[in-house]
Design a protein around this motif. Structure first.
Motif, mmCIF file in Angstrom:
data_model
loop_
_atom_site.group_PDB
_atom_site.id
_atom_site.type_symbol
_atom_site.label_atom_id
_atom_site.label_comp_id
_atom_site.label_asym_id
_atom_site.label_seq_id
_atom_site.Cartn_x
_atom_site.Cartn_y
_atom_site.Cartn_z
ATOM 1 N N ARG A 1 -1.294 -1.092 -0.662
ATOM 2 C CA ARG A 1 -2.620 -1.292 -0.093
ATOM 3 C C ARG A 1 -2.600 -2.484 0.869
ATOM 4 O O ARG A 1 -3.076 -2.391 1.999
ATOM 5 C CB ARG A 1 -3.665 -1.537 -1.183
ATOM 6 C CG ARG A 1 -5.089 -1.636 -0.619
ATOM 7 C CD ARG A 1 -6.057 -2.284 -1.591
ATOM 8 N NE ARG A 1 -6.274 -1.483 -2.776
ATOM 9 C CZ ARG A 1 -5.974 -1.909 -4.007
ATOM 10 N NH1 ARG A 1 -5.456 -3.100 -4.205
ATOM 11 N NH2 ARG A 1 -6.205 -1.135 -5.043
ATOM 12 N N ASN B 1 -9.284 1.927 -2.628
ATOM 13 C CA ASN B 1 -8.117 2.793 -2.794
ATOM 14 C C ASN B 1 -8.123 3.989 -1.856
ATOM 15 O O ASN B 1 -7.295 4.873 -1.987
ATOM 16 C CB ASN B 1 -8.035 3.285 -4.242
ATOM 17 C CG ASN B 1 -7.668 2.178 -5.204
ATOM 18 O OD1 ASN B 1 -7.828 1.009 -4.878
ATOM 19 N ND2 ASN B 1 -7.187 2.526 -6.368
ATOM 20 N N THR C 1 0.513 0.254 -6.171
ATOM 21 C CA THR C 1 -0.764 0.358 -5.459
ATOM 22 C C THR C 1 -1.119 -0.925 -4.695
ATOM 23 O O THR C 1 -1.460 -0.871 -3.516
ATOM 24 C CB THR C 1 -1.869 0.717 -6.468
ATOM 25 O OG1 THR C 1 -1.527 1.966 -7.049
ATOM 26 C CG2 THR C 1 -3.225 0.826 -5.800
ATOM 27 N N ASP C 2 -1.034 -2.069 -5.356
ATOM 28 C CA ASP C 2 -1.471 -3.310 -4.709
ATOM 29 C C ASP C 2 -0.626 -3.653 -3.496
ATOM 30 O O ASP C 2 -1.156 -4.025 -2.442
ATOM 31 C CB ASP C 2 -1.442 -4.465 -5.721
ATOM 32 C CG ASP C 2 -2.549 -4.308 -6.756
ATOM 33 O OD1 ASP C 2 -3.543 -3.607 -6.444
ATOM 34 O OD2 ASP C 2 -2.410 -4.858 -7.858
ATOM 35 N N SER C 3 0.700 -3.506 -3.625
ATOM 36 C CA SER C 3 1.574 -3.858 -2.501
ATOM 37 C C SER C 3 1.334 -2.928 -1.324
ATOM 38 O O SER C 3 1.257 -3.367 -0.171
ATOM 39 C CB SER C 3 3.046 -3.768 -2.887
ATOM 40 O OG SER C 3 3.257 -4.314 -4.144
ATOM 41 N N ASP D 1 -6.113 3.929 -10.480
ATOM 42 C CA ASP D 1 -5.424 2.863 -9.742
ATOM 43 C C ASP D 1 -4.295 3.419 -8.863
ATOM 44 O O ASP D 1 -3.158 2.957 -8.922
ATOM 45 C CB ASP D 1 -4.893 1.799 -10.706
ATOM 46 C CG ASP D 1 -4.447 0.547 -9.947
ATOM 47 O OD1 ASP D 1 -5.019 0.283 -8.877
ATOM 48 O OD2 ASP D 1 -3.521 -0.137 -10.417
#
Lengths: 340, 388
Positions: free
Chosen positions: B330, B137, B326-328, B116
């Protein structure tokens, strides 16, 4: 009474048991500290140890220098990867890889065993390069990019089910499989068949005079080594989730050969020790300096100059002496397995 | 922590101790520092080091300094995945880049998926990375193989409408796929294919193919041979008079600074599509190339330029997201536009491929000359990623 081969094999077992104990202590320590990376690196080291073990059967016992053992490691890895992509079954992948390398080993053996010495080394090198190039250029096999997307599998082991993504579980499973490969090799080399193989290394010309076929013995040793390399290779995609043509390249064969020589050719356990030591050294030195290849090269050269028999080969006489002394104290020189 | 990079870390430490007590942002650079691709790895390293020095000197990313952790991938995917795991789990890097060969990028991308974390490549060409093998990713900020073909095809459409094209490629997977890719693009803009032939790598004599080539009577020859093969192919074509009246197009690796002198006059008129050239006439590129030459004593190539540009995108994304998770990051990277020496790049949200202006260059008087630039939107090609 004190059979030299028997004592020698028992000394090898001592070194293998030390490795197992070190591995278990390490695993306990690593899982306690929540480490993932070093457990998985150690798993890779053991897998490469399987490849090194197969080279040792050829180099250390049969007296054959194979420069292309990665061929069978790679075939095992690719077959396992292709099976796992279709059907994520551990046993199916191992079975398919085992059968494939058995057939490939017979085919390769028929070619390579027509020649001896340096020509054998060149033919094994050539066969591995040819297959590596074919894989490199086959789009169905992912070509130069290799194959990714190999799922993290669940491995049913009777009562429990283990995930290949669990670093500790998969490490222990790999340790068991490598121990099995080691035991089978050690057992076979201890049988009369094994003695013919060892006789090949000592003096191949005399073996036919004793009434044995040198061709059949060499062939059997070659196929055995191929199957061991292939089964070890089959574990690789389960650990790393991909395969690439580099697994078949000379770099892989050459590294494994260095592992055998550093660990000690003709000791079986030394091959696996060599794999563990070299993998750890490469990781540590590689992170420390970008000139790691020079450092590894220097270590390899000093190992050959100062320990031509390798680490295990150098320490082995002490263990053998102890084993001899112990068995001399016993009234009957029965092969006492529990003493190990 | 181990650093291979004394200058950057010294600057980083000086600044960190004086102004910022905040923890540094760690970026892993996994690139070939030894082996066949060490030359590319060197450009990657120069480009990234230079951008980090500039970003850190200007206050870092949202006030946090960048700290680089280098590892040698040896251009071997099997080594690269191990090193990537180390960077993600032991060094705890926030972001990873530097992978060169496409196999390594794909394999490391999978490691990133499972850990992740985000990675970006600044070098790999394979269309699979943002196509059939795409991953949520994985980002790519350099032009993929298809963008070069698109740029060349756009040029072909305008300059040689309805051209008859012959293809000559090196006989291995990459050679065949580059020819197949360009052939498809060329036919889509109205060119006719008159034949194709594949010569083994390291061919000494190409004259055996000239008969077929002449019989096909093409206006345009497309080739994807490289290195010394190009030297032999072009000089032999010249000697046999085959290249008269023929426009030769090729992959960006066909004629390079390394072999252009050996090809000599036979390279005249060769045309290719590239994502970067030191000749790009913009103030940003002038400033970049001057600083690059001063710092590294060599000209940047496309790898150096693309690697230099990457961390400015990462900086913009982290500052927009206000976080490094990671989410932010991305979400912030998707659709992001930022300035690079090559012009404005935009990351397409659908497949994480950067759109950038492409340049058509022609060899004139032994020098590469930019003859046309193709807008990023015209060269990007369709989004074929269906994983996210």
């Amino acid at each position: 009474m004190h059979d030299r081969l028997d004592i020698s094999m028992r000394a090898n077992h001592v070194f293998f048991w030390i490795l197992v104990i070190v591995a278990l202590v390490f695993a306990a320590f690593a899982s306690f500290s929540g480490d993932v990376f070093y457990l998985r690196l150690a798993t890779e080291a053991l897998i490469l140890g399987g490849l090194a073990l197969s080279i040792d059967i050829l180099l250390g016992f049969t007296g054959l220098l194979s420069l292309g053992q990665a061929l069978y490691f790679g075939i095992g890895a690719y077959v396992s990867a292709l099976v796992l992509r279709e059907e994520p079954s551990f046993w199916l992948a191992m079975g398919a890889a085992g059968v494939s390398v058995l057939l490939a080993g017979i085919a390769g053996g028929l070619i390579a065993n027509r020649v001896r010495g340096v020509y054998f080394a060149l033919i094994t090198f050539g066969m591995a390069q040819v297959v590596a190039k074919v894989v490199y250029n086959s789009r169905e096999l992912g070509a130069s990019d290799g194959l990714i997307g190999i799922p993290v599998i669940e491995i049913p082991l009777g009562l429990i089910t283990l995930s290949a993504g669990d670093p500790l579980g998969f490490f222990l499973l790999t340790l068991v499989i490598i121990a099995l490969l080691y035991s089978v090799s050690a057992y076979l080399l201890g049988t009369p068949f094994g003695r013919i193989i060892i006789a090949l290394k000592a003096n191949e010309k005399r073996v036919p005079y004793l009434g044995y076929s040198t061709w059949a013995a060499r062939m059997a040793a070659y196929v055995l080594a191929a199957v061991i390399a292939g089964l070890a290779g089959a574990l690789y995609p389960m650990l790393r989730g991909f395969v690439s043509p580099e697994l078949l390249f000379f770099a892989t064969s050459g590294d494994a050969l260095i592992m055998v020589i550093v660990g000690g050719a003709g000791t079986l356990a030394g091959a696996i020790w060599g794999a563990v030591i070299l993998t750890m050294l490469k990781s540590v030195i590689g992170s420390w300096t970008e000139h790691h290849l020079i450092v590894i090269g220097l270590i390899f050269m000093s190992a050959i100059l100062f320990m031509p028999k390798g680490i295990v080969g150098m320490l082995k006489p002490f263990v053998e002496r102890n084993l001899l002394r112990n068995s001399a104290r016993q009234p009957k020189p029965e092969p006492e397995r529990t003493a190990l | 922590m181990k650093h291979n990079l004394l200058t950057t870390t010294t600057i980083a430490m000086l600044l960190a101790s004086s102004a910022y007590a905040q923890e540094a942002i760690k970026i892993g650079v996994l690139t070939p520092l030894s082996g066949t691709y060490a030359g590319i790895g060197q450009q990657v390293r120069w480009g990234i080091d230079q951008s980090v020095e500039e970003i850190n000197a200007a206050g870092g990313i949202a006030g946090r300094q960048i700290e680089l952790v280098y590892e040698d991938s040896e251009a071997n995917p099997a080594v690269a995945v191990t090193k990537a795991e180390k960077l993600f789990t032991v060094d705890n890097v926030d972001f990873l880049t530097g992978t060169v060969n496409s196999g390594a990028t794909l394999a490391v991308g999978q490691v990133a998926d499972r850990a992740d974390k985000l990675i970006a490549t600044t070098v790999s060409f394979s269309d699979a990375i943002t196509g059939s093998g795409c991953s949520p990713n994985v980002f790519r900020v350099n032009a993929r193989a298809g963008q070069q073909s698109e740029a060349l095809a756009a040029w072909l459409k305008q300059e040689k409408p309805g051209a008859e094209v012959y293809y000559l490629g090196p006989d291995y997977e990459m050679g065949r796929s580059t020819v197949a890719a360009f052939k498809e693009r060329a036919e889509s803009v109205g060119a006719t294919s008159t034949g194709e032939v594949f010569a083994p790598l390291d061919s000494k004599d190409y004259s055996q193919y000239f008969g077929q080539l002449r019989a096909a009577r093409p206006d345009v020859l497309y080739t994807s041979v490289a290195g010394n093969d190009t030297v032999r192919l072009f000089t032999q074509m010249n000697d046999f008079g085959v290249s008269e009246g023929l426009t030769i197009l090729g992959a960006s690796g066909t004629v390079t600074a390394q072999n252009i002198n050996a090809i000599g006059a036979a390279a005249e008129g060769f045309i290719t599509g590239v994502g970067y050239s030191v000749l790009i006439d913009s103030p940003e590129n002038k400033a970049f190339t001057e600083a690059f030459r001063e710092r590294n004593g060599a000209d940047p190539d496309l790898y150096g330029a693309d690697s230099y540009g990457l961390l400015f995108a990462y900086k913009a994304a982290v500052e927009a997201a206000g976080a490094t998770d990671t989410d932010s990051v991305r979400a912030a990277l998707e659709g992001l536009s930022w300035e690079t020496p090559q012009g404005t790049k935009t990351i397409r949200a659908g497949d994480h491929q950067a759109m950038q202006p492409m340049y058509v260059v022609e060899v004139k008087n032994g020098q590469f000359t930019i003859v046309r630039s193709i807008a990023g939107e015209d060269a990007i090609g369709p989004d074929t990623c269906d994983k996210f």
